[in-house]
Design a protein around this motif. Structure first.
Motif, PDB file in Angstrom:
ATOM      1  N   PRO A 190      10.930  16.049   0.172  1.00  0.00           N
ATOM      2  CA  PRO A 190      10.120  16.352  -1.021  1.00  0.00           C
ATOM      3  C   PRO A 190      10.064  15.207  -2.025  1.00  0.00           C
ATOM      4  O   PRO A 190       9.049  15.015  -2.694  1.00  0.00           O
ATOM      5  CB  PRO A 190      10.805  17.589  -1.620  1.00  0.00           C
ATOM      6  CG  PRO A 190      12.158  17.629  -1.020  1.00  0.00           C
ATOM      7  CD  PRO A 190      12.027  17.025   0.335  1.00  0.00           C
ATOM      8  N   ILE A 191      11.147  14.434  -2.116  1.00  0.00           N
ATOM      9  CA  ILE A 191      11.131  13.284  -3.024  1.00  0.00           C
ATOM     10  C   ILE A 191      10.103  12.262  -2.558  1.00  0.00           C
ATOM     11  O   ILE A 191       9.283  11.769  -3.346  1.00  0.00           O
ATOM     12  CB  ILE A 191      12.525  12.632  -3.119  1.00  0.00           C
ATOM     13  CG1 ILE A 191      13.497  13.536  -3.870  1.00  0.00           C
ATOM     14  CG2 ILE A 191      12.428  11.278  -3.815  1.00  0.00           C
ATOM     15  CD1 ILE A 191      14.913  13.013  -3.915  1.00  0.00           C
ATOM     16  N   PHE A 192      10.116  11.924  -1.271  1.00  0.00           N
ATOM     17  CA  PHE A 192       9.154  10.957  -0.733  1.00  0.00           C
ATOM     18  C   PHE A 192       7.725  11.436  -0.962  1.00  0.00           C
ATOM     19  O   PHE A 192       6.864  10.682  -1.432  1.00  0.00           O
ATOM     20  CB  PHE A 192       9.385  10.750   0.765  1.00  0.00           C
ATOM     21  CG  PHE A 192      10.501   9.792   1.101  1.00  0.00           C
ATOM     22  CD1 PHE A 192      11.290   9.218   0.123  1.00  0.00           C
ATOM     23  CD2 PHE A 192      10.768   9.464   2.427  1.00  0.00           C
ATOM     24  CE1 PHE A 192      12.315   8.332   0.442  1.00  0.00           C
ATOM     25  CE2 PHE A 192      11.786   8.587   2.760  1.00  0.00           C
ATOM     26  CZ  PHE A 192      12.560   8.021   1.771  1.00  0.00           C
ATOM     27  N   ILE A 193       7.446  12.697  -0.609  1.00  0.00           N
ATOM     28  CA  ILE A 193       6.085  13.222  -0.745  1.00  0.00           C
ATOM     29  C   ILE A 193       5.640  13.184  -2.200  1.00  0.00           C
ATOM     30  O   ILE A 193       4.538  12.718  -2.522  1.00  0.00           O
ATOM     31  CB  ILE A 193       5.996  14.656  -0.194  1.00  0.00           C
ATOM     32  CG1 ILE A 193       6.260  14.663   1.317  1.00  0.00           C
ATOM     33  CG2 ILE A 193       4.623  15.253  -0.492  1.00  0.00           C
ATOM     34  CD1 ILE A 193       6.358  16.055   1.915  1.00  0.00           C
ATOM     35  N   ASP A 194       6.491  13.673  -3.091  1.00  0.00           N
ATOM     36  CA  ASP A 194       6.151  13.739  -4.510  1.00  0.00           C
ATOM     37  C   ASP A 194       5.877  12.352  -5.077  1.00  0.00           C
ATOM     38  O   ASP A 194       4.879  12.133  -5.781  1.00  0.00           O
ATOM     39  CB  ASP A 194       7.294  14.419  -5.264  1.00  0.00           C
ATOM     40  CG  ASP A 194       6.993  14.601  -6.746  1.00  0.00           C
ATOM     41  OD1 ASP A 194       6.003  15.287  -7.059  1.00  0.00           O
ATOM     42  OD2 ASP A 194       7.743  14.057  -7.575  1.00  0.00           O
ATOM     43  N   LYS A 198       2.191  10.607  -6.266  1.00  0.00           N
ATOM     44  CA  LYS A 198       2.040  10.114  -7.638  1.00  0.00           C
ATOM     45  C   LYS A 198       1.916   8.593  -7.701  1.00  0.00           C
ATOM     46  O   LYS A 198       1.954   8.006  -8.778  1.00  0.00           O
ATOM     47  CB  LYS A 198       3.235  10.573  -8.480  1.00  0.00           C
ATOM     48  CG  LYS A 198       3.287  12.081  -8.679  1.00  0.00           C
ATOM     49  CD  LYS A 198       4.545  12.509  -9.425  1.00  0.00           C
ATOM     50  CE  LYS A 198       4.573  14.014  -9.643  1.00  0.00           C
ATOM     51  NZ  LYS A 198       5.839  14.466 -10.280  1.00  0.00           N
ATOM     52  N   ASN A 199       1.789   7.983  -6.504  1.00  0.00           N
ATOM     53  CA  ASN A 199       1.649   6.527  -6.393  1.00  0.00           C
ATOM     54  C   ASN A 199       2.842   5.787  -6.996  1.00  0.00           C
ATOM     55  O   ASN A 199       2.701   4.729  -7.607  1.00  0.00           O
ATOM     56  CB  ASN A 199       0.352   6.046  -7.043  1.00  0.00           C
ATOM     57  CG  ASN A 199      -0.080   4.684  -6.524  1.00  0.00           C
ATOM     58  OD1 ASN A 199       0.139   4.357  -5.358  1.00  0.00           O
ATOM     59  ND2 ASN A 199      -0.687   3.875  -7.377  1.00  0.00           N
ATOM     60  N   LYS A 200       4.035   6.380  -6.804  1.00  0.00           N
ATOM     61  CA  LYS A 200       5.269   5.749  -7.236  1.00  0.00           C
ATOM     62  C   LYS A 200       6.087   5.354  -6.016  1.00  0.00           C
ATOM     63  O   LYS A 200       6.003   5.989  -4.967  1.00  0.00           O
ATOM     64  CB  LYS A 200       6.072   6.708  -8.125  1.00  0.00           C
ATOM     65  CG  LYS A 200       5.386   7.070  -9.423  1.00  0.00           C
ATOM     66  CD  LYS A 200       6.243   8.023 -10.252  1.00  0.00           C
ATOM     67  CE  LYS A 200       5.576   8.375 -11.566  1.00  0.00           C
ATOM     68  NZ  LYS A 200       6.398   9.318 -12.374  1.00  0.00           N
ATOM     69  N   ILE A 257      -0.305  10.785   4.090  1.00  0.00           N
ATOM     70  CA  ILE A 257      -0.957  10.833   2.772  1.00  0.00           C
ATOM     71  C   ILE A 257      -2.075   9.810   2.671  1.00  0.00           C
ATOM     72  O   ILE A 257      -3.016   9.967   1.894  1.00  0.00           O
ATOM     73  CB  ILE A 257       0.099  10.625   1.664  1.00  0.00           C
ATOM     74  CG1 ILE A 257       1.059  11.830   1.630  1.00  0.00           C
ATOM     75  CG2 ILE A 257      -0.545  10.429   0.295  1.00  0.00           C
ATOM     76  CD1 ILE A 257       2.228  11.681   0.675  1.00  0.00           C
ATOM     77  N   GLY A 258      -2.004   8.768   3.512  1.00  0.00           N
ATOM     78  CA  GLY A 258      -3.007   7.707   3.459  1.00  0.00           C
ATOM     79  C   GLY A 258      -2.680   6.656   2.423  1.00  0.00           C
ATOM     80  O   GLY A 258      -3.574   6.094   1.777  1.00  0.00           O
ATOM     81  N   SER A 259      -1.381   6.398   2.270  1.00  0.00           N
ATOM     82  CA  SER A 259      -0.919   5.443   1.266  1.00  0.00           C
ATOM     83  C   SER A 259      -0.359   4.199   1.954  1.00  0.00           C
ATOM     84  O   SER A 259       0.024   4.235   3.122  1.00  0.00           O
ATOM     85  CB  SER A 259       0.169   6.098   0.411  1.00  0.00           C
ATOM     86  OG  SER A 259       0.812   5.148  -0.405  1.00  0.00           O
ATOM     87  N   ASP A 260      -0.318   3.106   1.210  1.00  0.00           N
ATOM     88  CA  ASP A 260       0.322   1.888   1.716  1.00  0.00           C
ATOM     89  C   ASP A 260       1.423   1.425   0.769  1.00  0.00           C
ATOM     90  O   ASP A 260       1.807   0.260   0.744  1.00  0.00           O
ATOM     91  CB  ASP A 260      -0.704   0.768   1.932  1.00  0.00           C
ATOM     92  CG  ASP A 260      -1.455   0.394   0.657  1.00  0.00           C
ATOM     93  OD1 ASP A 260      -1.179   1.010  -0.410  1.00  0.00           O
ATOM     94  OD2 ASP A 260      -2.323  -0.501   0.719  1.00  0.00           O
ATOM     95  N   ILE A 261       1.951   2.372  -0.017  1.00  0.00           N
ATOM     96  CA  ILE A 261       3.001   2.045  -0.971  1.00  0.00           C
ATOM     97  C   ILE A 261       4.275   1.630  -0.244  1.00  0.00           C
ATOM     98  O   ILE A 261       4.531   2.074   0.879  1.00  0.00           O
ATOM     99  CB  ILE A 261       3.264   3.258  -1.900  1.00  0.00           C
ATOM    100  CG1 ILE A 261       3.956   2.815  -3.189  1.00  0.00           C
ATOM    101  CG2 ILE A 261       4.066   4.333  -1.192  1.00  0.00           C
ATOM    102  CD1 ILE A 261       3.910   3.879  -4.278  1.00  0.00           C
ATOM    103  N   MET A 262       5.069   0.776  -0.869  1.00  0.00           N
ATOM    104  CA  MET A 262       6.307   0.299  -0.273  1.00  0.00           C
ATOM    105  C   MET A 262       7.509   0.926  -0.983  1.00  0.00           C
ATOM    106  O   MET A 262       7.474   1.162  -2.185  1.00  0.00           O
ATOM    107  CB  MET A 262       6.401  -1.229  -0.380  1.00  0.00           C
ATOM    108  CG  MET A 262       5.318  -1.954   0.399  1.00  0.00           C
ATOM    109  SD  MET A 262       5.435  -1.666   2.177  1.00  0.00           S
ATOM    110  CE  MET A 262       6.976  -2.519   2.549  1.00  0.00           C
TER     111      MET A 262
END
Length: 309
Positions: A190-194, A198-200, A257-262
């Motif tokens: 849940p931490i990763f998803i949240d 939120k793009n964090k 989610i379709g994100s590329d955040i690191m």
């Protein structure tokens, strides 16, 4: 399970609310919860005509009055989390050991048909034997793990001395809808998803190559009901029987989610084990066989968080 009167301690919590959701249509439900982490919103979508809720601590309310004429007890109430217990070991001991003893005593006196105890794979510690088997020596490395190991021992004693049938389910890494990502001691999924929604940038402790056995809460509910209705007693591993690294988990959630955040990498936390994977062959004796790819349930969990957070 049908036409039974069932107690769920911690019924307003993550796993407890899912058990109630499954049993609600065909059984009478009695919830015991102090609302320290659970919340009534977790069951707001259910039929309350067959649910009786007692709010209060398992250490302070009269459990025998609540347990009277009930068939089964699913004992989910606990202060969960390794790191919470490291910070406040006395609190964990009070709720998870003294509280469990009081639940067992009430179940014995009320002649409950069977008690299912929510234990944890944390009892094994950082074992080098993989996959982890119930015959492996336990080696608790945190106060939380000690409380769960002690709870198992008390369950065994009550089965042998008082003829109260008990079964302890050693959950591995459970995930699913209604896990709270905002808790200080929230689980990794849940931490990763949240954070990603939120793009964090989420934090990964250590190098991310530690492995975990992730199991959907839907399968945990299956295990609880099967265990309650079986003749088996003792301790059983409840996991998927497959391992995933934290780095792999992050990549799957990121891609879903379709994100590329690191992520941000920080030093390993005290009490955190390196590898964990369950040998679940023993649990097959009561019909537990979660032969599925957890990615589908992970995607469902992501969708739930999109709609609710």
């Amino acid at each position: 399970m049908k036409n039974k009167k069932v107690i769920i301690t911690g019924g307003l919590g993550f796993i407890g609310s899912h058990i109630i959701e499954r049993l609600n249509d065909n059984n009478d439900i009695v919830i015991v919860d102090d609302e320290s982490s659970g919340k009534i919103e977790n069951i707001k979508h259910l039929d309350f005509s067959k649910i009786d809720t007692t709010l209060g601590s398992i250490n302070s309310i009269n459990l025998e009055e609540v347990f009277e004429d009930c068939d089964y007890v699913f004992h989910m109430a606990a202060l969960t989390g390794v790191f919470q217990s490291v910070a406040k070991p006395l609190n964990s001991n009070n709720v998870n050991i003294t509280g469990t003893l009081k639940v067992l005593e009430a179940a014995k006196n009320c002649e409950i048909k069977k008690l299912v105890f929510a234990s944890s794979s944390a009892v094994y510690g950082d074992t080098k034997s993989l996959p982890i088997n119930e015959n492996d020596q336990i080696n608790p490395l945190s106060p939380y793990a000690v409380t769960k190991a002690t709870g198992e021992l008390y369950c065994n004693v009550f089965s042998k001395i008082y003829a109260l049938p008990t079964i302890s389910l050693r959950y591995f890494n459970v995930f699913g809808p209604r896990q709270d990502p905002n808790s200080q001691y929230a689980a990794v999924i849940p931490i990763f998803i949240d954070k990603i929604l939120k793009n964090k940038r989420p934090v990964i402790y250590g190098d991310g190559e530690q492995t975990r056995d992730f199991i959907s809460v839907k399968k945990i509910v299956d295990a609880n009901i099967l265990a309650a209705e079986s003749k088996e007693t003792g301790a059983f591993n409840i996991g998927l029987g497959k391992s995933t690294t934290i780095n792999q988990l992050f990549e799957i959630i990121n891609n879903t989610i379709g994100s590329d955040i690191m992520p941000i990498y920080e030093k390993k936390r005290p009490g955190d084990i390196k590898h964990s994977i369950a040998d679940i062959s023993k649990a097959k004796s009561f019909g537990f066989d979660p032969d599925y790819d957890f990615k589908d349930d992970l995607m469902d969990t992501v969708e739930w968080f999109k709609n609710n957070f």
